[in-house]
Scaffold this motif. Structure first.
Motif, PDB file in Angstrom:
ATOM      1  N   THR A 208       0.857  -1.171   0.000  1.00  0.00           N
ATOM      2  CA  THR A 208       0.000   0.000   0.000  1.00  0.00           C
ATOM      3  C   THR A 208       0.899   1.229   0.000  1.00  0.00           C
ATOM      4  OG1 THR A 208      -1.824   1.175   1.063  1.00  0.00           O
ATOM      5  CG2 THR A 208      -0.227   0.136   2.525  1.00  0.00           C
ATOM      6  N   THR A 209       0.551   2.192  -0.800  1.00  0.00           N
ATOM      7  CA  THR A 209       1.304   3.442  -0.881  1.00  0.00           C
ATOM      8  C   THR A 209       0.575   4.518  -0.089  1.00  0.00           C
ATOM      9  OG1 THR A 209       2.160   2.888  -3.066  1.00  0.00           O
ATOM     10  CG2 THR A 209       2.229   5.196  -2.423  1.00  0.00           C
ATOM     11  N   VAL A 210       1.275   5.123   0.880  1.00  0.00           N
ATOM     12  CA  VAL A 210       0.724   6.227   1.664  1.00  0.00           C
ATOM     13  C   VAL A 210       1.351   7.507   1.123  1.00  0.00           C
ATOM     14  CG1 VAL A 210       0.386   7.209   3.960  1.00  0.00           C
ATOM     15  CG2 VAL A 210       0.486   4.724   3.665  1.00  0.00           C
ATOM     16  N   LYS A 211       0.572   8.232   0.366  1.00  0.00           N
ATOM     17  CA  LYS A 211       1.105   9.371  -0.389  1.00  0.00           C
ATOM     18  C   LYS A 211       1.688  10.457   0.507  1.00  0.00           C
ATOM     19  CE  LYS A 211      -0.166  12.698  -3.988  1.00  0.00           C
ATOM     20  NZ  LYS A 211      -1.268  13.200  -4.861  1.00  0.00           N
ATOM     21  N   ALA A 212       0.972  10.807   1.586  1.00  0.00           N
ATOM     22  CA  ALA A 212       1.437  11.902   2.433  1.00  0.00           C
ATOM     23  C   ALA A 212       2.786  11.596   3.073  1.00  0.00           C
ATOM     24  CB  ALA A 212       0.398  12.212   3.507  1.00  0.00           C
ATOM     25  N   LEU A 213       3.008  10.315   3.403  1.00  0.00           N
ATOM     26  CA  LEU A 213       4.287   9.922   3.991  1.00  0.00           C
ATOM     27  C   LEU A 213       5.365   9.709   2.938  1.00  0.00           C
ATOM     28  CD1 LEU A 213       3.322   7.329   6.768  1.00  0.00           C
ATOM     29  CD2 LEU A 213       4.143   9.670   7.085  1.00  0.00           C
ATOM     30  N   GLY A 214       4.934   9.576   1.677  1.00  0.00           N
ATOM     31  CA  GLY A 214       5.898   9.324   0.619  1.00  0.00           C
ATOM     32  C   GLY A 214       6.545   7.960   0.733  1.00  0.00           C
ATOM     33  N   THR A 215       5.760   6.958   1.127  1.00  0.00           N
ATOM     34  CA  THR A 215       6.334   5.633   1.328  1.00  0.00           C
ATOM     35  C   THR A 215       5.401   4.550   0.808  1.00  0.00           C
ATOM     36  OG1 THR A 215       7.339   4.166   2.983  1.00  0.00           O
ATOM     37  CG2 THR A 215       5.319   5.295   3.625  1.00  0.00           C
ATOM     38  N   THR A 216       5.994   3.428   0.443  1.00  0.00           N
ATOM     39  CA  THR A 216       5.251   2.239   0.023  1.00  0.00           C
ATOM     40  C   THR A 216       5.501   1.140   1.049  1.00  0.00           C
ATOM     41  OG1 THR A 216       5.388   2.812  -2.315  1.00  0.00           O
ATOM     42  CG2 THR A 216       4.964   0.506  -1.783  1.00  0.00           C
ATOM     43  N   PRO A 239      -0.497  -6.766  10.505  1.00  0.00           N
ATOM     44  CA  PRO A 239       0.105  -5.473  10.837  1.00  0.00           C
ATOM     45  C   PRO A 239       1.302  -5.194   9.926  1.00  0.00           C
ATOM     46  CG  PRO A 239      -0.389  -6.703  12.829  1.00  0.00           C
ATOM     47  CD  PRO A 239      -0.633  -7.641  11.680  1.00  0.00           C
ATOM     48  N   ALA A 240       1.395  -3.960   9.446  1.00  0.00           N
ATOM     49  CA  ALA A 240       2.438  -3.599   8.486  1.00  0.00           C
ATOM     50  C   ALA A 240       3.323  -2.494   9.058  1.00  0.00           C
ATOM     51  CB  ALA A 240       1.803  -3.134   7.176  1.00  0.00           C
ATOM     52  N   GLN A 241       4.589  -2.554   8.703  1.00  0.00           N
ATOM     53  CA  GLN A 241       5.553  -1.567   9.185  1.00  0.00           C
ATOM     54  C   GLN A 241       5.929  -0.611   8.065  1.00  0.00           C
ATOM     55  OE1 GLN A 241       6.454  -1.320  12.430  1.00  0.00           O
ATOM     56  NE2 GLN A 241       5.014  -3.025  12.775  1.00  0.00           N
ATOM     57  N   ALA A 242       5.663   0.673   8.303  1.00  0.00           N
ATOM     58  CA  ALA A 242       6.003   1.712   7.325  1.00  0.00           C
ATOM     59  C   ALA A 242       7.267   2.431   7.771  1.00  0.00           C
ATOM     60  CB  ALA A 242       4.861   2.713   7.196  1.00  0.00           C
ATOM     61  N   ALA A 243       8.197   2.575   6.847  1.00  0.00           N
ATOM     62  CA  ALA A 243       9.405   3.368   7.111  1.00  0.00           C
ATOM     63  C   ALA A 243       9.348   4.604   6.224  1.00  0.00           C
ATOM     64  CB  ALA A 243      10.652   2.543   6.811  1.00  0.00           C
ATOM     65  N   PHE A 244       9.649   5.778   6.804  1.00  0.00           N
ATOM     66  CA  PHE A 244       9.556   7.010   6.025  1.00  0.00           C
ATOM     67  C   PHE A 244      10.603   8.007   6.522  1.00  0.00           C
ATOM     68  CE2 PHE A 244       6.671   7.176   9.617  1.00  0.00           C
ATOM     69  CZ  PHE A 244       6.874   8.424  10.173  1.00  0.00           C
ATOM     70  N   ALA A 254       6.149   3.642  11.422  1.00  0.00           N
ATOM     71  CA  ALA A 254       4.762   3.608  11.885  1.00  0.00           C
ATOM     72  C   ALA A 254       4.202   2.212  11.655  1.00  0.00           C
ATOM     73  CB  ALA A 254       3.915   4.638  11.136  1.00  0.00           C
ATOM     74  N   GLU A 255       3.393   1.769  12.600  1.00  0.00           N
ATOM     75  CA  GLU A 255       2.695   0.491  12.432  1.00  0.00           C
ATOM     76  C   GLU A 255       1.292   0.790  11.914  1.00  0.00           C
ATOM     77  OE1 GLU A 255       0.784  -3.045  15.147  1.00  0.00           O
ATOM     78  OE2 GLU A 255       2.796  -2.336  15.697  1.00  0.00           O
ATOM     79  N   ALA A 280     -11.029   0.040   8.844  1.00  0.00           N
ATOM     80  CA  ALA A 280     -10.574   0.875   9.951  1.00  0.00           C
ATOM     81  C   ALA A 280      -9.048   0.862   9.909  1.00  0.00           C
ATOM     82  CB  ALA A 280     -11.070   0.317  11.278  1.00  0.00           C
ATOM     83  N   LEU A 281      -8.452   2.015  10.166  1.00  0.00           N
ATOM     84  CA  LEU A 281      -6.991   2.114  10.200  1.00  0.00           C
ATOM     85  C   LEU A 281      -6.547   2.534  11.586  1.00  0.00           C
ATOM     86  CD1 LEU A 281      -4.130   2.255   9.023  1.00  0.00           C
ATOM     87  CD2 LEU A 281      -4.649   4.590   8.257  1.00  0.00           C
ATOM     88  N   ALA A 282      -5.760   1.669  12.239  1.00  0.00           N
ATOM     89  CA  ALA A 282      -5.153   2.007  13.528  1.00  0.00           C
ATOM     90  C   ALA A 282      -3.662   2.245  13.309  1.00  0.00           C
ATOM     91  CB  ALA A 282      -5.360   0.877  14.526  1.00  0.00           C
ATOM     92  N   VAL A 283      -3.135   3.228  14.039  1.00  0.00           N
ATOM     93  CA  VAL A 283      -1.704   3.555  13.957  1.00  0.00           C
ATOM     94  C   VAL A 283      -1.172   3.563  15.394  1.00  0.00           C
ATOM     95  CG1 VAL A 283      -0.002   5.116  12.948  1.00  0.00           C
ATOM     96  CG2 VAL A 283      -2.311   5.040  11.997  1.00  0.00           C
ATOM     97  N   PRO A 284      -1.054   2.385  16.036  1.00  0.00           N
ATOM     98  CA  PRO A 284      -0.740   2.339  17.469  1.00  0.00           C
ATOM     99  C   PRO A 284       0.697   2.710  17.807  1.00  0.00           C
ATOM    100  CG  PRO A 284      -0.803   0.130  16.562  1.00  0.00           C
ATOM    101  CD  PRO A 284      -1.260   1.051  15.471  1.00  0.00           C
ATOM    102  N   GLN A 285       1.563   2.728  16.804  1.00  0.00           N
ATOM    103  CA  GLN A 285       2.955   3.079  17.071  1.00  0.00           C
ATOM    104  C   GLN A 285       3.483   3.990  15.965  1.00  0.00           C
ATOM    105  OE1 GLN A 285       5.417  -0.377  17.653  1.00  0.00           O
ATOM    106  NE2 GLN A 285       3.966  -1.346  19.066  1.00  0.00           N
ATOM    107  N   VAL A 286       3.978   5.158  16.342  1.00  0.00           N
ATOM    108  CA  VAL A 286       4.674   6.053  15.425  1.00  0.00           C
ATOM    109  C   VAL A 286       5.921   6.545  16.148  1.00  0.00           C
ATOM    110  CG1 VAL A 286       4.579   8.147  14.025  1.00  0.00           C
ATOM    111  CG2 VAL A 286       2.491   6.796  14.384  1.00  0.00           C
ATOM    112  N   SER A 287       7.070   6.459  15.500  1.00  0.00           N
ATOM    113  CA  SER A 287       8.319   6.901  16.112  1.00  0.00           C
ATOM    114  C   SER A 287       9.053   7.839  15.167  1.00  0.00           C
ATOM    115  CB  SER A 287       9.220   5.702  16.430  1.00  0.00           C
ATOM    116  OG  SER A 287       8.608   4.859  17.380  1.00  0.00           O
TER     117      SER A 287
END
Length: 359
Positions: A208-216, A239-244, A254-255, A280-287
Motif C-alpha cells: 500500500t502506498t501512503v502518499k502523504a508519507l511518501g512511502t510504500t 500489521p504492516a511496518q512503514a518506514a519514512f 509507523a505500524e 478501519a486504520l489504527a496507527v498504534p505506534q509512530v516513532s
C-alpha cells in the motif's frame, strides 16, 4: 474475459455454417437442427437446413471452465442452388463463415463472432448437396452462478465456386448473409452453474502506498470472498511496518493496522470482482528518531471506503491482481501530537496493489 472473445463458441455454417459453444464438467451431447434463409447470386434467397453436433463439458461452479469437442456442422443446400452454381460451371465450392453466438451467464451477456472454415465440397450434377463447416473453440471461464445459455444467431459466408480444373467461375467469391428463420428455438445449450462453491479464499501479498508519507508499505494477509447467497468480501491484513523520512532526512516508522469495518459487499463479473470494502486504520505506534510520539489508541477518525477491483488475468479459481485507491481521514486519539501526526497521514491518492493466490 475482452478476454471475452476467449469466450464461448458456437459455430454455424450455411452452405457453410457452424455452431459452437464451450463448457467444462459433465459431458453433454448436443444435436441441433435449424433452418436459415440465405441469398445466392442469380437465384435469390434459399432455405438451408443446418445440423450442429458437439460435445460440451459444463462447469459445476462459478469460475469453472467450459470446453467443447467433436464439433460437426452439416448444411443441406437445395437443388435450386446446385443448378444455379452449375450455370456458371462450378464443380465445387469452398470458403469461410462467421457465426453469431451469444453467451448469457447471470449478469454477463456476451456476443461472439466465431470464424469457421467451409470444406471443399464437390457439387453433384443436380439435387441437394451437403457442406461441412468446422471451427475451433477455446476453453471459456464461466464467472457467474445460475442459468447459462448459448444461443445461435445469424451467420455470414464467403464462398468461392470453382470449375473442375480449379479455376474461378464468373461469380468469383460471393458473400451471403444468412438469417435464422423465425419461430425456432435457437438455444444450442442451456445449463445451470451450481452454487456448491459458495466462496473463495486467497492469501494476499503486495503493497500500500501512503502518499502523504511518501512511502510504500509491504502487505501480507488473506482475502475471503463469499459468492452465495450474495457477494461479500473480508480482507484481513497483517500489521504492516512503514518506514519514512520527514523532510527527506528525519527517519520515522509507523505500524499500520487495516481491519474490516462495517458491511463488505461487491459484485462478480467477467471472471473477477469489485469489492466495496470499508477499513478501519489504527496507527498504534509512530516513532521519529526512534522516539515514540503516538498513543496506542491512535487511529483514523472514520472508516476508509475503498473499491478493490480485480485486474487483467484474474480468475476466481486461481486469483490474480487486485488494486484500489483510498483517502485517509484525519487521525484521532493519538495524544499530544494528534494534530501533527494527522497532517503526516491524511489525504487522498493512497493505493493498494496486491496479488491474491487461491489457497
Amino acid at each position: 474475459m475482452p478476454k471475452a472473445r476467449w469466450l464461448l463458441a458456437a459455430g454455424l455454417a450455411c452452405l457453410a455454417v457452424a455452431c459452437l459453444a464451450s463448457p467444462s464438467a459433465a459431458a453433454t451431447q448436443v444435436d441441433k437442427k435449424l433452418s436459415y434463409t440465405c441469398p445466392f447470386p442469380l437465384i435469390g434467397e434459399q432455405k438451408l437446413d443446418v445440423e450442429v453436433k458437439a460435445s460440451f463439458d459444463v462447469p459445476s461452479a462459478p469460475g469453472g471452465t467450459l470446453t467443447t469437442s467433436g464439433l460437426a456442422v452439416s448444411v443441406v443446400v437445395p437443388d435450386k442452388a446446385t443448378r444455379g452454381l452449375a450455370l456458371v460451371g462450378a464443380a465445387s465450392v469452398e470458403g469461410t463463415a462467421a457465426a453469431e453466438v451469444t453467451l448469457a451467464n447471470g449478469s454477463l451477456t456476451l456476443p461472439v463472432t466465431v470464424p469457421l472454415t467451409v470444406a471443399k465440397t464437390t457439387l453433384p450434377p443436380s439435387g441437394p448437396f451437403t457442406a461441412q463447416a468446422t471451427g475451433s473453440v477455446p476453453p471459456i471461464v464461466v464467472p457467474n452462478a445460475g442459468k447459462t445459455t448459448i444461443t445461435l444467431g445469424g451467420f455470414s459466408t464467403r464462398l468461392t465456386p470453382k470449375k473442375a480444373d480449379g479455376s474461378f467461375t464468373g461469380l468469383g467469391s460471393f458473400t451471403s448473409d444468412c438469417t435464422l428463420d423465425p419461430g425456432q428455438d435457437s438455444v444450442l445449450l442451456s445449463f445451470d452453474v451450481g452454487t456448491t462453491q459458495s466462496g473463495y479464499h486467497y492469501s494476499l501479498t503486495g503493497t500500500t502506498t501512503v502518499k502523504a508519507l511518501g512511502t510504500t508499505v509491504p502487505l501480507n494477509g488473506s482475502f475471503a470472498v463469499t459468492t452465495q447467497p450474495t457477494f461479500s468480501d473480508r480482507p484481513a491484513f497483517d500489521p504492516a511496518q512503514a518506514a519514512f523520512k520527514l523532510f527527506g532526512f528525519v527517519p520515522g516508522t509507523a505500524e499500520l493496522r487495516f481491519t474490516p469495518d462495517g458491511e463488505q459487499t461487491g459484485s462478480l463479473g467477467d471472471g473477477g470482482f469489485v469489492a466495496h470494502t470499508k477499513l478501519a486504520l489504527a496507527v498504534p505506534q509512530v516513532s521519529l528518531f526512534g522516539v515514540p510520539v503516538a498513543d496506542q489508541n491512535c487511529r483514523a477518525s472514520a472508516p476508509i471506503p475503498v473499491d478493490l477491483r480485480t485486474g487483467t488475468g484474474f480468475a476466481l479459481a486461481a486469483g490474480g491482481p487486485v488494486a484500489g485507491t483510498y483517502a485517509i481521514p484525519p487521525l484521532t486519539d493519538c495524544g499530544a501530537f494528534t494534530g501533527y501526526l494527522s497532517s503526516l497521514f491524511q489525504g487522498e491518492g493512497n493505493a493498494f496493489a496486491v496479488a491474491l493466490t487461491a489457497r
